[in-house]
Write a protein that holds these residues in place. Structure first.
Motif, mmCIF file in Angstrom:
data_model
loop_
_atom_site.group_PDB
_atom_site.id
_atom_site.type_symbol
_atom_site.label_atom_id
_atom_site.label_comp_id
_atom_site.label_asym_id
_atom_site.label_seq_id
_atom_site.Cartn_x
_atom_site.Cartn_y
_atom_site.Cartn_z
ATOM 1 N N ARG A 4 0.864 -1.179 0.000
ATOM 2 C CA ARG A 4 0.000 0.000 0.000
ATOM 3 C C ARG A 4 0.898 1.227 0.000
ATOM 4 O O ARG A 4 1.915 1.251 0.684
ATOM 5 C CB ARG A 4 -0.886 0.034 1.246
ATOM 6 N N HIS A 31 -13.269 6.559 -2.436
ATOM 7 C CA HIS A 31 -13.142 6.138 -1.040
ATOM 8 C C HIS A 31 -14.439 6.322 -0.253
ATOM 9 O O HIS A 31 -14.439 6.216 0.965
ATOM 10 C CB HIS A 31 -11.973 6.877 -0.374
ATOM 11 N N TYR A 39 -21.338 -3.283 -9.319
ATOM 12 C CA TYR A 39 -19.879 -3.399 -9.413
ATOM 13 C C TYR A 39 -19.202 -2.230 -8.707
ATOM 14 O O TYR A 39 -18.305 -2.422 -7.898
ATOM 15 C CB TYR A 39 -19.424 -3.452 -10.869
ATOM 16 N N ASP A 57 -19.572 -2.162 -4.877
ATOM 17 C CA ASP A 57 -18.688 -3.173 -4.284
ATOM 18 C C ASP A 57 -17.238 -2.711 -4.324
ATOM 19 O O ASP A 57 -16.488 -2.908 -3.368
ATOM 20 C CB ASP A 57 -18.823 -4.509 -5.014
ATOM 21 N N LYS A 58 -16.833 -2.092 -5.419
ATOM 22 C CA LYS A 58 -15.463 -1.601 -5.569
ATOM 23 C C LYS A 58 -15.158 -0.561 -4.498
ATOM 24 O O LYS A 58 -14.116 -0.609 -3.832
ATOM 25 C CB LYS A 58 -15.277 -1.001 -6.969
ATOM 26 N N ALA A 98 -16.722 -0.143 -1.643
ATOM 27 C CA ALA A 98 -16.750 -0.811 -0.336
ATOM 28 C C ALA A 98 -15.422 -1.534 -0.077
ATOM 29 O O ALA A 98 -14.904 -1.500 1.047
ATOM 30 C CB ALA A 98 -17.918 -1.787 -0.261
ATOM 31 N N ARG A 99 -14.863 -2.173 -1.110
ATOM 32 C CA ARG A 99 -13.544 -2.833 -0.953
ATOM 33 C C ARG A 99 -12.456 -1.801 -0.679
ATOM 34 O O ARG A 99 -11.556 -2.037 0.132
ATOM 35 C CB ARG A 99 -13.205 -3.657 -2.198
ATOM 36 N N ASN A 100 -12.521 -0.650 -1.345
ATOM 37 C CA ASN A 100 -11.541 0.412 -1.097
ATOM 38 C C ASN A 100 -11.608 0.892 0.349
ATOM 39 O O ASN A 100 -10.583 1.074 1.002
ATOM 40 C CB ASN A 100 -11.771 1.607 -2.029
ATOM 41 N N ALA A 151 -12.764 -0.751 2.955
ATOM 42 C CA ALA A 151 -12.263 -1.821 3.828
ATOM 43 C C ALA A 151 -10.734 -1.870 3.795
ATOM 44 O O ALA A 151 -10.082 -2.038 4.836
ATOM 45 C CB ALA A 151 -12.853 -3.168 3.406
ATOM 46 N N ARG A 152 -10.153 -1.706 2.606
ATOM 47 C CA ARG A 152 -8.691 -1.688 2.494
ATOM 48 C C ARG A 152 -8.110 -0.488 3.232
ATOM 49 O O ARG A 152 -7.082 -0.609 3.906
ATOM 50 C CB ARG A 152 -8.269 -1.662 1.015
ATOM 51 N N ASP A 175 -8.074 -1.331 6.886
ATOM 52 C CA ASP A 175 -7.021 -2.315 7.136
ATOM 53 C C ASP A 175 -5.644 -1.650 7.127
ATOM 54 O O ASP A 175 -4.802 -1.931 7.983
ATOM 55 C CB ASP A 175 -7.088 -3.433 6.085
#
Length: 150
Positions: free
Chosen positions: A60, A81, A96, A99-100, A102-104, A106-107, A110
């Motif tokens: 990252r 974001h 799509y 979800d993209k 939401a993954r960003n 979450a990343r 993290d």
């Protein structure tokens, strides 16, 4: 430029050749908000790495990294974001893109957790925030960390 009759490959995020060109043109670094903030921080005499990995083992990159002070700065785009003020779900292929994003998000959480566990201070700003206010917070944080005041 795609040939006539171009179709996106199976599973591609590009719904059309024009959409693909637009998405490829979006910068992932050196955006206008980043450049403004960097210029203001630099004018305060602080030096930093641009688009660097705070932790080499972590894949990252932060927008600004102050290694000796262990401060990582991220200037997040409102769309990518999921800004609570400005994110608007797209009308085209909403599943799509939602979800993209939401993954960003979450990343991002993290990344924050991993850097905090490694003793780093993480500063995140939205692209719509005042560059002056962001630069002041960055400067104060780096100086306080240098002086041993977390």
């Amino acid at each position: 430029m795609p040939q006539e009759g171009w179709e996106p490959p199976d599973g591609s995020w590009a719904s059309s050749a024009a959409r693909r060109r637009n998405m490829q043109a979006i910068k992932s670094r050196d955006t206008k908000p980043e450049r403004l903030i960097r210029r203001l921080v630099h004018s305060q005499g602080l030096r930093y790495r641009v688009a660097a990995k705070p932790l080499p083992a972590l894949r990252r990159t932060a927008d600004m990294v102050f290694r000796p002070s262990k401060v990582a700065v991220f200037v997040d785009g409102c769309y990518w974001h999921g800004c609570p003020e400005h994110y608007v779900q797209p009308k085209t292929n909403p599943g799509y893109w939602s979800d993209k994003v939401a993954r960003n998000v979450a990343r991002d959480r993290d990344t924050d957790q991993r850097l905090n566990e490694a003793g780093w201070t993480v500063l995140r700003f939205w692209e719509h925030e005042s560059p002056d206010a962001c630069a002041l917070e960055i400067t104060a944080t780096v100086i306080n960390r240098r002086l041993g005041r977390s």
